[in-house]
Scaffold this active site. Structure first.
Site, PDB file in Angstrom:
ATOM      1  N   ARG A 288       0.819  -1.219   0.000  1.00  0.00           N
ATOM      2  CA  ARG A 288       0.000   0.000   0.000  1.00  0.00           C
ATOM      3  C   ARG A 288       0.851   1.266   0.000  1.00  0.00           C
ATOM      4  NH1 ARG A 288      -1.978  -3.749  -1.079  1.00  0.00           N
ATOM      5  NH2 ARG A 288      -3.838  -4.801  -0.277  1.00  0.00           N
TER       6      ARG A 288
ATOM      7  N   SER B 227     -10.637   0.573   4.030  1.00  0.00           N
ATOM      8  CA  SER B 227      -9.772   0.140   5.134  1.00  0.00           C
ATOM      9  C   SER B 227      -8.996   1.336   5.679  1.00  0.00           C
ATOM     10  CB  SER B 227      -8.795  -0.933   4.649  1.00  0.00           C
ATOM     11  OG  SER B 227      -9.498  -2.073   4.185  1.00  0.00           O
TER      12      SER B 227
ATOM     13  N   GLU C 220      -3.813   3.481   6.610  1.00  0.00           N
ATOM     14  CA  GLU C 220      -3.732   3.325   5.159  1.00  0.00           C
ATOM     15  C   GLU C 220      -4.270   4.584   4.481  1.00  0.00           C
ATOM     16  OE1 GLU C 220      -5.810   0.472   1.814  1.00  0.00           O
ATOM     17  OE2 GLU C 220      -5.033  -0.467   3.619  1.00  0.00           O
TER      18      GLU C 220
END
Length: 343
Positions: free
Chosen positions: A164, A244, A339
């Protein structure tokens, strides 16, 4: 190109946070960006590149220039020997790109179905789901340097893709604007080209196990992924969220083994650099799943998703996030990292 002042951003972020930009411009080409960098008043201004607004939390007004990327277009640039190369403008909706490839019997994006955002944001975050990541199909991208006005091609080794993350989320953040991405996909219309779905994640494997192998297609895998995501994740059009909120932590094998002794049912996935533990499971074990604090909370079906139940402020969402991080740290000795981009 129109440049607006004190522009409201609430409708441009999926959390639905009420924020404003000192200056705002929507660009549809490299020429629009060149016009911006040539304007003296923006040379020293802070800049924020905005795509679909699905992975951002505004915590205050942005005292600079917000550049929303709306560059269109999808095209097949090459194909043969079972391979197809596709180029998409950075402003293309990601799911529109996925559907475009599926309609042409191209494989590679099916596991990444229904991820919110744009094609240009995909490499920034190195989006991933159900055992697949953007970098797996990446060929190259074109970017515009806001400092020099030059265009540059980035190849795989230059992007610094990780879990990510990428160079565009770190050292090149706010400098290089992605104009287009090129992908290398499997062309199943070529004779002898076989489709091998990625089903390493058990939930996806269970979804498709009833489909005869001869009928298994990228489209059927995509439909299974979409069904899973819709069952677990809230629609941001109905309930503000950014997907998320935290990354799944990767911890040393020895630490994972010690935790496994205390929590025998702990889910885990072996990675090259350690053991990945689902952040949602950690948060749920701390009692946060479905819990609401004021106008913010953890979603009832997926603890990893923080939601805006009403007119939540960024302060409420951040406060919830900090409390979750503290709980997980105290119970498991693991630090959860966001994130979502916090601005």
């Amino acid at each position: 190109m129109k440049i607006e002042e004190h522009y409201p951003l609430k409708h441009l972020n999926t959390f639905g946070i009420d924020a404003t930009a000192r200056y705002f411009a929507e660009v549809r080409s490299a020429d629009d960006l060149l016009e911006l960098v040539r304007r003296a008043e923006f040379r020293q201004a802070k800049k924020l590149i905005l795509g679909g607004g699905s992975n951002i939390l505004f915590t205050q007004p942005f005292d600079g220039l917000v550049i929303r990327i709306a560059i269109p277009g999808i095209e097949l640039t090459a194909h043969g020997a079972g391979v197809a190369k596709v180029r998409a403008g950075a402003g293309v909706n990601w799911q529109d790109l996925v559907d475009w490839t599926l309609d042409r019997n191209l494989a590679g994006l099916e596991n990444l179905s229904l991820i919110p955002g744009t094609a240009g944001a995909a490499p920034v975050q190195n989006i991933g789901a159900y055992g697949a990541e953007f970098k797996d199909v990446f060929e190259e991208l074109q970017a515009f340097d806001l400092e020099t006005g030059d265009m540059r091609t980035f190849l795989l080794k230059e992007c610094g893709f990780g879990y990510r993350t990428s160079v565009f989320k770190n050292e090149f953040r706010g400098r290089h604007v992605i104009l287009s991405v090129s992908l290398r996909l499997l062309d199943l219309s070529t004779n002898g080209t076989a489709f091998r779905p990625v089903t390493v994640y058990g939930e996806l494997g269970k979804r498709i196990e009833g489909i005869p192998s001869g009928e298994l297609t990228p489209r059927s895998v995509s439909e299974a992924v979409i069904a899973i995501r819709r069952a677990k994740l809230p629609d941001p059009k109905r309930l503000g969220n950014a997907g998320s909120f935290f990354k799944n932590p990767v911890i040393p094998a020895a630490q994972a083994q010690a935790l496994l002794s205390a929590y025998p049912g702990m889910p885990r996935f072996t990675e090259p650099n350690g053991v990945k533990i689902p952040a949602g499971w950690l948060i749920e074990q701390c009692g946060w799943k479905g819990k609401r604090v004021g106008n913010a909370g953890c979603h009832e079906h997926q603890a990893l998703v923080l939601v805006n139940y009403g007119p939540a402020t960024a302060k409420e969402i951040l406060g919830l996030a900090y409390n979750i991080q503290r709980s997980v740290r105290e119970k498991f000795g693991i630090d959860l990292m966001p994130e979502v981009n916090i601005v």
